[in-house]
Design an enzyme around this catalytic site. Sequence first.
Site, PDB file in Angstrom:
ATOM      1  N   ALA A 218     -38.800  14.381 -20.868  1.00 16.74           N
ATOM      2  CA  ALA A 218     -39.736  15.493 -21.487  1.00 16.74           C
ATOM      3  C   ALA A 218     -40.784  14.999 -22.320  1.00 16.74           C
ATOM      4  O   ALA A 218     -40.852  13.951 -23.008  1.00 16.74           O
ATOM      5  CB  ALA A 218     -39.055  16.590 -22.214  1.00 16.74           C
TER       6      ALA A 218
ATOM      7  N   LYS B 242     -40.403  17.384 -32.112  1.00 17.31           N
ATOM      8  CA  LYS B 242     -40.775  16.078 -32.454  1.00 17.31           C
ATOM      9  C   LYS B 242     -42.351  15.963 -32.761  1.00 17.31           C
ATOM     10  O   LYS B 242     -43.082  15.800 -33.680  1.00 17.31           O
ATOM     11  CB  LYS B 242     -40.329  14.781 -31.491  1.00 17.31           C
ATOM     12  CG  LYS B 242     -39.090  14.392 -31.528  1.00 17.31           C
ATOM     13  CD  LYS B 242     -38.908  13.328 -30.311  1.00 17.31           C
ATOM     14  CE  LYS B 242     -37.277  13.219 -30.242  1.00 17.31           C
ATOM     15  NZ  LYS B 242     -36.827  11.966 -29.316  1.00 17.31           N
TER      16      LYS B 242
ATOM     17  N   SER C  85     -41.824  12.927 -27.296  1.00 13.12           N
ATOM     18  CA  SER C  85     -41.076  12.575 -25.887  1.00 13.12           C
ATOM     19  C   SER C  85     -39.689  12.611 -26.158  1.00 13.12           C
ATOM     20  O   SER C  85     -39.266  12.164 -27.289  1.00 13.12           O
ATOM     21  CB  SER C  85     -41.617  11.514 -25.269  1.00 13.12           C
ATOM     22  OG  SER C  85     -41.107  11.228 -24.063  1.00 13.12           O
ATOM     23  N   ASP C  86     -38.844  13.003 -24.969  1.00 13.68           N
ATOM     24  CA  ASP C  86     -37.552  12.981 -25.336  1.00 13.68           C
ATOM     25  C   ASP C  86     -36.748  12.783 -24.022  1.00 13.68           C
ATOM     26  O   ASP C  86     -37.220  13.259 -22.813  1.00 13.68           O
ATOM     27  CB  ASP C  86     -36.644  14.112 -26.022  1.00 13.68           C
ATOM     28  CG  ASP C  86     -35.364  14.015 -26.540  1.00 13.68           C
ATOM     29  OD1 ASP C  86     -35.197  13.131 -27.286  1.00 13.68           O
ATOM     30  OD2 ASP C  86     -34.449  14.309 -25.619  1.00 13.68           O
ATOM     31  N   GLN C  87     -35.879  12.060 -23.984  1.00 17.72           N
ATOM     32  CA  GLN C  87     -35.105  11.777 -22.649  1.00 17.72           C
ATOM     33  C   GLN C  87     -33.638  12.137 -22.656  1.00 17.72           C
ATOM     34  O   GLN C  87     -32.851  11.712 -23.582  1.00 17.72           O
ATOM     35  CB  GLN C  87     -35.369  10.381 -22.200  1.00 17.72           C
ATOM     36  CG  GLN C  87     -34.911  10.203 -20.867  1.00 17.72           C
ATOM     37  CD  GLN C  87     -35.151   8.508 -20.308  1.00 17.72           C
ATOM     38  OE1 GLN C  87     -34.352   7.706 -20.849  1.00 17.72           O
ATOM     39  NE2 GLN C  87     -36.132   8.433 -19.501  1.00 17.72           N
TER      40      GLN C  87
END
Length: 200
Positions: A111, A58, A74-76
């Site tokens: 993250a 991203k 960011s990623d979850q």
Amino acid sequence: MSSSAIRPPLILGSSSPYRRELLARLRIPFDVAVPDIDETPLAGEAPEATALRLSRRKAEAIAARHPGALVIGSDQVCTLDGAQIGKPGSHEKALAQLQQMRGRTVTFHSALCLLDSRTGEAQLADVQTRATFRDLSDAELDAYLRLETPYDCAGSAKAEGLGIALLARVESDDPTALIGLPLIALTGMLRAAGYPFFGA
């Protein structure tokens, strides 16, 4: 020279209103750009690896369009017994997720990537949160979903809203990680990149 004059542009690479609200707490100027990437997990990929890879992808997608900027990706990923639990997308899938998780402890991998497009340097972090769900009835879970419709949230619960009532316990080094943007980790990354918070 004022601190605002030496601040590089800061861009949040996310379509999430929750991450935007969290970043706004820092009272620093930023723009938002939406990355267009495939978020499908790779075959055999560990949950934390998925979250870290996507957070970096991203940031890279946005940095390619904004040279000179600091870009936040960011990623979850939500996991139960090591298996990924994605965004439900519908009431029926969300109810099934909550039924599966009730009375259980779930791990959220939040993250974060801060990419300095001036140098190409990327800082990465995986902030883990363990959330224990209350053992609630089907009727309570159904009522919650109809009130908050958290169908765009991994794990089907908005911890920043009524979803906090689904949880019995939260364990994390960063209280904002569960909502999707770990601000303790992010502010550390920004400081390491030379971004001024409190003046020049």
